[in-house]
Write an enzyme that holds these catalytic residues in place. Structure first.
Site, mmCIF file in Angstrom:
data_model
loop_
_atom_site.group_PDB
_atom_site.id
_atom_site.type_symbol
_atom_site.label_atom_id
_atom_site.label_comp_id
_atom_site.label_asym_id
_atom_site.label_seq_id
_atom_site.Cartn_x
_atom_site.Cartn_y
_atom_site.Cartn_z
ATOM 1 N N CYS A 2 0.833 -1.203 0.000
ATOM 2 C CA CYS A 2 0.000 0.000 0.000
ATOM 3 C C CYS A 2 0.870 1.256 0.000
ATOM 4 O O CYS A 2 1.386 1.653 1.049
ATOM 5 C CB CYS A 2 -0.945 -0.007 1.205
ATOM 6 S SG CYS A 2 -1.989 1.449 1.272
ATOM 7 N N CYS A 54 -0.443 4.134 2.142
ATOM 8 C CA CYS A 54 -0.230 3.936 3.583
ATOM 9 C C CYS A 54 1.242 4.169 3.955
ATOM 10 O O CYS A 54 1.535 4.784 4.969
ATOM 11 C CB CYS A 54 -0.564 2.508 4.015
ATOM 12 S SG CYS A 54 -2.028 1.823 3.268
ATOM 13 N N ASP A 55 2.147 3.638 3.166
ATOM 14 C CA ASP A 55 3.545 3.544 3.612
ATOM 15 C C ASP A 55 4.533 4.400 2.823
ATOM 16 O O ASP A 55 5.695 4.502 3.217
ATOM 17 C CB ASP A 55 3.995 2.075 3.552
ATOM 18 C CG ASP A 55 3.158 1.210 4.494
ATOM 19 O OD1 ASP A 55 2.762 1.724 5.556
ATOM 20 O OD2 ASP A 55 2.889 0.042 4.160
#
Ligand code: NDP
Length: 322
Positions: free
Chosen positions: A146, A149-150
């Site tokens: 992701c 997300c990261d």
């Protein structure tokens, strides 16, 4: 004479107003709303209690946490919040469903079955992985599925991303705004993504597309330091030094047990009526990644979880079920 005693209850299946399948942000948010509306919901956690966020470390984009929060901690808080209002959270996996009648029946892996007037399906989707041992070993330590997300953890660094679909292009573009360079690894000589996304990627100055590329190994001991790739046309092997490795080769929605009864799209995501969480079956609602292949964020999942609970409540009122 030997007398056997059969408890009255065991002859009658438990019946609930609202049954929620899955315990990610969508499931628990649905549970918070449903329990506060006095629907006494029962949540069955599914295979991965807490959902995909249990696999992540810092969550920095969930509103309300200025310092960020660890994924597992966020999920524990959501669970506690749902339980505070009376949600009954149980461990178990739904194995078979009968959804077409007014009273729906769901069977679980431990042999129990429950009847429910409304069912909220929030069983999520699972990221697909390449299946390399090194990918698994370094998951969470430089390997991620992701970018949104990261990606932030890799700002001003060099990263690689596998995949050639719309998600991969979108994530490569996202990363290109944070990272110094993005190596995009595409296994064929063409993208699967839409033309417009392809063009954006090809026009991004810091994205390099490696066609015909297969990842052989993610390198690194504690964290990612590079990748070893092979050109599947020339068989040439190359090592690229990177610190982040993103896999964007698609997701598989967890809809196997519903597919004979619930309308799914060609990628097996549940189809909901636009602007709602309603499925093709009255009283059955779908929330979170199981019906969303575009956004896939904890906050959007939570939003649709809220919608599903409100719609379930309205449905029960309309049907005169109290
Ligand atoms: P897709 O299935 O569309 O694409 C998967 C990509 O990963 C393909 O390029 C595929 O390669 C590649 N791939 C699959 N397995 C491997 C493997 N083992 N090794 C290397 N590469 C692999 O998935 P997406 O998640 O990209 O998209 C899902 C759906 O969601 C699509 O319909 C997409 O259009 C839609 N979507 C739309 C968006 C938008 O409109 N903004 C954003 C995101 C998704 P190959 O082509 O060789 O099979």
């Amino acid at each position: 004479m030997l007398l056997t005693f059969t408890p009255y209850l065991s002859m009658h299946m438990e019946r609930v107003k609202c049954l929620i399948l899955g315990s990610g942000p969508a499931g628990y948010t649905a549970a918070i709303y449903a329990s506060r509306a006095n629907l006494q919901p029962v949540v069955y956690t599914g295979i991965e209690p807490g959902g995909q966020l249990m696999q992540t470390t810092d969550v920095e984009n969930f509103p309300g946490y200025p310092q960020g929060i660890m994924g597992p901690e966020l999920m524990e808080d959501l669970k506690k919040q749902a339980e505070r209002f009376g949600t009954d959270v149980r461990f178990g996996i739904a194995t078979r469903v009968e959804l077409n009648d007014r009273v729906k029946t769901v069977h679980f892996d431990d042999g129990t079955s429950i009847e429910a007037y409304t069912v909220i399906i929030s069983t999520g989707a699972s990221a697909k992985w390449l299946g390399l041992p090194s990918e698994k070993r370094l998951n969470g330590n430089g390997v991620s599925a992701c970018a949104v997300c990261d990606g932030f953890f890799f700002r001003n660094q060099e990263v690689a991303l596998v995949g050639g679909g719309d998600t991969a292009c979108e994530e490569a573009l996202y990363l290109s705004k944070l990272c110094t360079k993005v190596h995009m690894l595409v296994r064929k000589d063409s993208f699967r993504a839409s033309k417009i996304m392809q063009e954006r990627v090809l026009n991004a100055p810091n994205i390099t597309v490696h066609w015909h590329s297969e990842t052989l190994e993610v390198l690194g001991d504690q964290t990612v330091t590079g990748i070893r790739i092979r050109n599947n046309k020339t068989n040439e092997e190359t090592v690229i030094n990177i610190t982040g490795f993103f896999v964007a080769i698609g997701h598989q929605p967890n809809t196997q047990i519903f597919k004979d009864q619930i309308d799914l799209d060609e990628q097996e995501y549940i189809i909901t009526k636009a602007g709602t969480t309603k499925t093709n079956i009255e009283g059955v609602f779908a929330a979170g990644d199981v019906q969303d292949k575009h956004y896939r964020q904890a906050i959007t999942a939570a939003g649709t979880g809220c919608m599903a609970a409100l719609e379930a409540e309205r449905y029960l009122t309309e049907k005169g079920i109290h």
